[in-house]
Every structure is written in structure tokens, then in C-alpha cells.
Design a protein around this motif. Structure first.
Motif, short mmCIF file in Angstrom:
data_model
loop_
_atom_site.label_atom_id
_atom_site.label_comp_id
_atom_site.label_asym_id
_atom_site.label_seq_id
_atom_site.Cartn_x
_atom_site.Cartn_y
_atom_site.Cartn_z
N UNK A 132 0.85 -1.19 0.00
CA UNK A 132 0.00 0.00 0.00
C UNK A 132 0.88 1.24 0.00
N UNK A 133 0.40 2.28 -0.66
CA UNK A 133 1.09 3.57 -0.68
C UNK A 133 0.21 4.58 0.05
N UNK A 174 8.02 -3.63 5.51
CA UNK A 174 9.11 -2.70 5.22
C UNK A 174 8.51 -1.36 4.84
N UNK A 175 9.05 -0.28 5.40
CA UNK A 175 8.57 1.07 5.14
C UNK A 175 9.58 1.77 4.23
N UNK A 176 9.12 2.22 3.06
CA UNK A 176 10.02 2.78 2.05
C UNK A 176 9.53 4.18 1.67
N UNK A 177 10.47 5.13 1.58
CA UNK A 177 10.16 6.47 1.08
C UNK A 177 10.05 6.40 -0.44
N UNK A 178 8.87 6.74 -0.98
CA UNK A 178 8.65 6.58 -2.42
C UNK A 178 9.48 7.55 -3.25
N UNK A 192 4.88 7.33 1.57
CA UNK A 192 5.61 6.11 1.88
C UNK A 192 4.89 4.89 1.31
N UNK A 193 5.69 3.87 1.06
CA UNK A 193 5.13 2.60 0.57
C UNK A 193 5.35 1.54 1.63
N UNK A 194 4.28 0.83 1.95
CA UNK A 194 4.34 -0.27 2.91
C UNK A 194 4.39 -1.58 2.13
N UNK A 195 5.42 -2.37 2.38
CA UNK A 195 5.59 -3.64 1.69
C UNK A 195 5.63 -4.76 2.72
#
Length: 402
Positions: A7-8, A95-99, A152-155
Motif C-alpha cells: 500500500x502507498x 518494510x517502510x520505504x520512502x517513495x 511512503x510505501x508499505x511492503x
């Protein structure tokens, strides 16, 4: 509950409250002086791993989160109230990623682990801070600092020691039902398993590991066939891959061809993932006559040129499954002990995991971009004669089809 593994969202922390310029005014106190209070700090946004959450479905429909703003200061040196923090709960393994930058903000692999994703703004200063011997009545105050804003993108990658790999209807779900308390759906048609399933496998008392059953692959999955490679990323955190091969497929296909096709798709998706230890399981022996089982299994192994560990089982009858469980448990314990005793080996494992995480993330994003390009080309072809057609590339849920 619907399984959502990505999810973004956008998060916006609260702004800091403003400081105020105020002066003490009391009867019979002619020289009260400045008494303006500071503004309160804005609320921050955290993401926290929680055992009670198993999917990111909550963030599929609610995509914007904002923390409370800090209150303004007041006279009598009163500081404004700080804004309340917002905590977003996600499954363990997220995992939390800055898009924008692609940087990993945090990898939540333990329950209760928390990461700050947007810091609240500091409150402004009241005029009390600016008084001095030469400026006894300052009228200066500052405004609060704006809170952080980011997308942020949640993976989500399921946390398991062993990952099941194989064609649809190879018997993966039946196998995990036989060795654990997991109860995935079992049926005689392809793609019965639509989402990953986890099961805790007990080898002996106080000896257990987690096994993950993901939807089956078919030839051409890397190009989007079947369910594509959407769920292959869930194997990135496993220690061992258990390749389940149906020795007598009901569709009449060749088990050797099927096994080779799975290994090719795995290599296409991630060469690093293909380097994980693979254990071969020749499954559904109950479908073969007893007098020809050994001969047929030897034929499969010879055609595959397989020199690794191999087991022969019947998941339906639970035959041979215990031997697989004990072997996997021993291998996992040996890996764990070596990581504890050998720091150099532990560092190598960590570097391998980081490379694998990065590779699977890139491949998953590339697959989505390819899918969107295909959809865009299809829309343009379908509306070739429509001058008013607006080809806006809206965000769509990725569902891989042939």
C-alpha cells in the motif's frame, strides 16, 4: 479478510503551535514584563508492527493520515498543548520505504518495533525568550515549524523459515495442512491458493519453525502469466525453499518439465533468491502404483540431474512428511547456531539478505510498471479512433493474468 501486501500512503505530521507576544498586566504591578508562552509541538506519526494485524487492507482505502497540530501558547508563560501522536499498526514483516528517494525508513520484523515516519514541528517561541537588558518589552514571537510530509510505501513480506514453491495443484497446501495446524483451502483446480498462508510446524517439543505457502507459479510467470510473480517476494525472508513436485499431474503434464519451469521462473525473478538452499519433494506418491514408484522417481531425478536433498511424500496420507520436517528443523537450527557462533558468517548472511531484499523490491516494481505499460497500450488500442479519450494512468490494483 482480504489479503493486501502493499500500500502507498501519505503521512503529514502536525505543525507546531505559534508562540505569543503577551505582557503581564496586574493591578499595582506597573512593570509586569513579557510573559508570552511557547507553542506546543505538533504530533508525530509512527508505524508499529503488531502481531494482531495480518494484512495491509486498512491502508488500501484510507491513504492519508495527519497528526494533530500543536496548540498556540498563551499569556502567563503558558505553553500550548502538544498535538497527539498517531500510531499506524502494520503486520510484522512490513518494510517502510520512502517513495521519493527509495530509501528504507524501517524494517519491522519484531512485534512492538516502531519507526518514526513523520516528525511533528517544533512549537514557536513566545516573547519571553527575546527579553534582555536592552529590550525589556519585546513584541517578537515566532510561528511554529511545519510538520514533516512524505509519501511512503508499505511492503509486507511474510516471515517464515521455509517457503513452499511449486506449480498450482502440486500439493503445497495439502502438505502444509499435513505438517502444521494451518488450514488453507484445498481443491482440484489451479490457483486454489490465492494468498500466502503461514503455518507453525512442530518437529518436537520446543522445536518448531514457520512455513509459508504461496500461490503456485506457472511457466511464463515472470511475464505475467497466471498470478505472475506478485507473491514471490514473500520468499525473500525464508532460509530454505521446499520445491513440491507433483509426480503425476492430473492435467497430464510432464513433472520434469514443470520442475524445470519453476526453477527458470525463480531465476528470472531473482538470481539471488535462486541461490537459497532448495529441497526437492516428490509429492503425491499415492497416485502411482507401488511397484512403479521408485522407478518413476528415479526417472524424474535423473532428468532433472538433481544432486541435492530429495524426499518422497504423500501429503494427502501424511506419508514421508515427518522426515521432511525433521530434516528442515535440523538445517534451520544449524544455520541459527552458526550465525550466533560465527560473526563473519552472520555478516555474510545479513549482506545476502539485504541484497535479496533490494533485488526482489526492484523486480516487483519493474513488474508493476510493465503491467501498467501493457494496460496503457491496451487502452490506447481500444480507443484508437476516440479523439476525446483521456489516457490518465490512474493507480490500479495489479492483478496478473495471462
Amino acid at each position: 479478510m482480504r489479503f493486501v501486501d502493499e500500500a502507498v500512503i501519505t503521512v503529514e505530521a502536525g505543525d507546531g503551535g505559534n508562540g505569543v507576544a503577551s505582557f503581564r498586566r496586574e493591578k499595582f504591578v506597573p512593570f509586569g514584563g513579557p510573559d508570552g508562552g511557547d507553542g506546543g509541538r505538533g504530533g508525530s506519526i509512527y508505524i508499529q508492527a503488531d502481531d494482531n494485524t495480518s494484512t495491509l487492507v486498512d491502508y488500501r482505502y484510507t491513504r492519508k493520515f495527519r497528526a494533530e497540530r500543536g496548540k498556540n501558547g498563551a499569556g502567563a508563560n503558558c505553553t500550548g498543548r502538544g498535538g497527539e501522536d498517531v500510531v499506524l499498526y502494520v503486520p510484522v514483516g512490513t518494510t517502510v520505504v520512502d517513495t521519493e528517494s527509495g530509501d528504507i525508513i524501517g524494517d519491522l520484523i519484531e512485534s512492538g518495533q516502531r519507526v518514526l515516519v513523520a516528525g511533528g514541528g517544533e512549537g514557536g517561541l513566545g516573547n519571553t525568550h527575546f527579553k534582555s537588558s536592552t529590550n525589556r518589552a519585546p513584541r517578537k514571537c515566532t510561528t511554529g515549524v511545519k510538520g514533516e510530509y512524505r509519501e511512503i510505501r508499505l511492503e509486507l513480506k511474510v516471515l517464515a523459515d521455509v517457503g513452499l514453491l511449486g506449480m498450482p495443484n502440486a500439493g503445497k497446501s495439502t502438505f502444509i495442512r499435513a505438517v502444521s495446524a494451518a488450514k488453507p483451502k484445498v481443491a482440484d483446480y489451479p490457483f486454489t491458493t490465492m494468498v500466502p498462508n503461514l503455518g507453525v510446524v512442530d518437529a518436537d517439543r520446543h522445536r518448531s519453525f514457520v512455513m509459508a505457502d504461496i500461490p503456485g507459479l506457472i511457466e511464463g510467470a515472470a511475464e505475467g502469466a497466471g498470478l505472475g510473480i506478485r507473491f514471490l517476494k514473500h520468499l525473500a525472508r525464508t532460509r530454505i525453499l521446499l520445491h513440491i513436485v507433483d509426480v503425476q499431474p492430473i492435467d497430464g503434464s510432464d513433472p520434469v518439465h514443470n520442475a524445470k519451469a519453476i526453477l527458470r521462473e525463480l531465476e528470472k525473478f531473482s538470481p539471488t533468491l535462486a541461490q537459497l538452499p532448495v529441497v526437492l519433494v516428490l509429492n503425491k506418491l499415492d497416485q502411482l502404483p507401488e511397484d512403479s514408484r521408485e522407478e518413476w522417481c528415479e526417472h524424474i531425478l535423473n532428468e532433472l540431474n538433481w544432486d541435492g536433498p530429495v524426499f518422497k511424500t504423500s501429503g494427502l496420507l501424511s506419508e514421508g512428511t515427518k522426515d521432511v520436517v525433521y530434516y528442515l528443523m535440523d538445517q534451520i537450527e544449524q544455520q541459527r547456531e552458526r550465525e550466533i557462533e560465527d560473526p563473519e558468517y552472520a555478516a555474510q548472511v545479513k549482506a545476502f539478505r539485504e541484497q535479496l531484499e533490494a533485488e526482489t523490491r526492484e523486480q516487483t516494481i519493474a513488474a508493476k510498471e510493465a503491467y501498467r505499460a501493457m494496460r496503457r497500450a491496451q487502452r490506447l488500442a481500444d480507443h484508437e479512433d476516440d479523439e476525446d479519450f483521456d489516457d490518465d494512468d490512474d493507480e490500479v490494483e495489479v492483478i496478473y493474468v495471462r
